[in-house]
Design a protein around this motif. Structure first.
Motif, short mmCIF file in Angstrom:
data_model
loop_
_atom_site.label_atom_id
_atom_site.label_comp_id
_atom_site.label_asym_id
_atom_site.label_seq_id
_atom_site.Cartn_x
_atom_site.Cartn_y
_atom_site.Cartn_z
N ASN A 62 82.41 61.13 64.41
CA ASN A 62 83.21 62.31 64.74
C ASN A 62 83.73 62.19 66.17
OD1 ASN A 62 84.38 64.83 64.64
ND2 ASN A 62 82.49 65.91 65.09
N ILE A 63 84.66 61.25 66.38
CA ILE A 63 85.17 61.00 67.73
C ILE A 63 86.01 62.19 68.20
CG2 ILE A 63 86.72 59.55 69.11
CD1 ILE A 63 84.12 58.16 68.56
N LYS A 64 85.67 62.68 69.35
CA LYS A 64 86.41 63.75 70.01
C LYS A 64 86.83 63.24 71.38
CE LYS A 64 83.48 67.30 68.00
NZ LYS A 64 83.79 68.67 67.77
N PRO A 65 87.64 63.98 72.09
CA PRO A 65 87.85 63.60 73.50
C PRO A 65 86.48 63.48 74.16
CG PRO A 65 89.34 65.38 72.88
CD PRO A 65 88.38 65.19 71.73
N PRO A 155 86.34 71.37 73.72
CA PRO A 155 86.73 70.35 72.74
C PRO A 155 86.13 68.96 72.96
CG PRO A 155 88.53 70.71 74.29
CD PRO A 155 87.43 71.68 74.65
N TYR A 156 85.26 68.79 73.97
CA TYR A 156 84.80 67.47 74.38
C TYR A 156 83.39 67.14 73.88
CZ TYR A 156 88.79 67.38 77.46
OH TYR A 156 90.07 67.39 77.93
N GLN A 157 83.14 65.83 73.75
CA GLN A 157 81.80 65.27 73.66
C GLN A 157 81.48 64.80 75.07
OE1 GLN A 157 82.57 62.09 70.85
NE2 GLN A 157 81.38 63.14 69.29
N LEU A 179 81.17 74.02 77.04
CA LEU A 179 80.68 72.86 76.30
C LEU A 179 79.67 73.33 75.25
CD1 LEU A 179 80.59 69.77 75.91
CD2 LEU A 179 78.67 69.74 77.50
N LEU A 180 79.88 72.90 74.02
CA LEU A 180 78.95 73.22 72.94
C LEU A 180 77.73 72.32 73.06
CD1 LEU A 180 81.58 73.46 70.05
CD2 LEU A 180 80.64 75.32 71.45
N LYS A 181 76.55 72.92 72.96
CA LYS A 181 75.30 72.17 73.16
C LYS A 181 75.20 70.97 72.22
CE LYS A 181 70.48 73.00 74.11
NZ LYS A 181 69.43 73.99 74.23
N GLN A 182 75.72 71.10 71.00
CA GLN A 182 75.63 69.99 70.05
C GLN A 182 76.57 68.84 70.40
OE1 GLN A 182 76.67 73.11 69.18
NE2 GLN A 182 78.45 73.02 67.83
#
Length: 192
Positions: A62-65, A155-157, A179-182
């Motif tokens: 699940n590649i994200k920015p 929207p980032y990893q 930033l989402l914790k996951q």
């Protein structure tokens, strides 16, 4: 090092089909922990390696920015992730923020500048704690540079490597930026 003395280091190269494992060991003066490892590696013809462990690996499904945050020799695993990420045919941007005390401590600076020239979706952003008088780049805490550059991290990893104290502060601050914790990864988070 011994039957009950295992010392963790991050692998600095991505899987490439070879039997080679690259480690970046910051064994400067006064760092007996790392210095003893280097002495053993020089003295013994073989060493025992147990790995890989941890959560510090690229999420290819699940590649994200992507933002890679490295402090000091924490750069090693972000470098492995960067090299693997750049192999993937994907135009999502990837940013590497590497913080060191001085620019001299940034031992892979030139290699990263060259990678940035070769990949239009990659940005290298060096951050130094103690800038020289003619430094025109970013300075201070590396995670604060990210906070200043992004309106939202939602929207980032984000992959974090470095001192536990830095990782803990970055986790808290990045959540205030959405930033989402996951989407936050780093081996330090298993311990703090």
């Amino acid at each position: 090092m011994g039957e009950k003395d295992f010392r963790p280091f991050s692998i600095a190269n991505p899987p490439d089909g070879s039997d080679r494992i690259e480690l970046h060991i910051g064994a400067g003066p006064g760092n007996d922990y790392a210095g003893q490892v280097l002495e053993k590696m020089k003295r013994d013809s073989e060493i025992y390696v147990d790995g890989g462990h941890g959560e510090a690996f690229l999420r290819e499904d699940n590649i994200k920015p992507t933002i890679l945050l490295a402090g000091g020799t924490g750069f090693s695993y972000t470098y492995a992730i960067l090299l693997q990420r750049l192999k993937i045919a994907n135009n999502q941007p990837v940013f590497l923020y590497w913080g060191t005390r001085t620019l001299t401590d940034m031992y892979a600076y030139e290699a990263l500048v060259e990678l940035e020239k070769q990949h239009t979706n990659f940005r290298f952003l060096p951050v130094v704690d103690v800038p020289e008088h003619d430094w025109i780049g970013k300075s201070g805490w590396v995670h604060k540079a990210i906070m200043a550059d992004f309106v939202s991290l939602e929207p980032y990893q984000v992959y974090v490597a470095g001192r536990f104290e830095m990782a803990g502060v970055a986790r808290e601050d990045f959540q205030t930026k959405g930033l989402l914790k996951q989407n936050l990864y780093g081996d330090a988070y298993q311990f703090i």
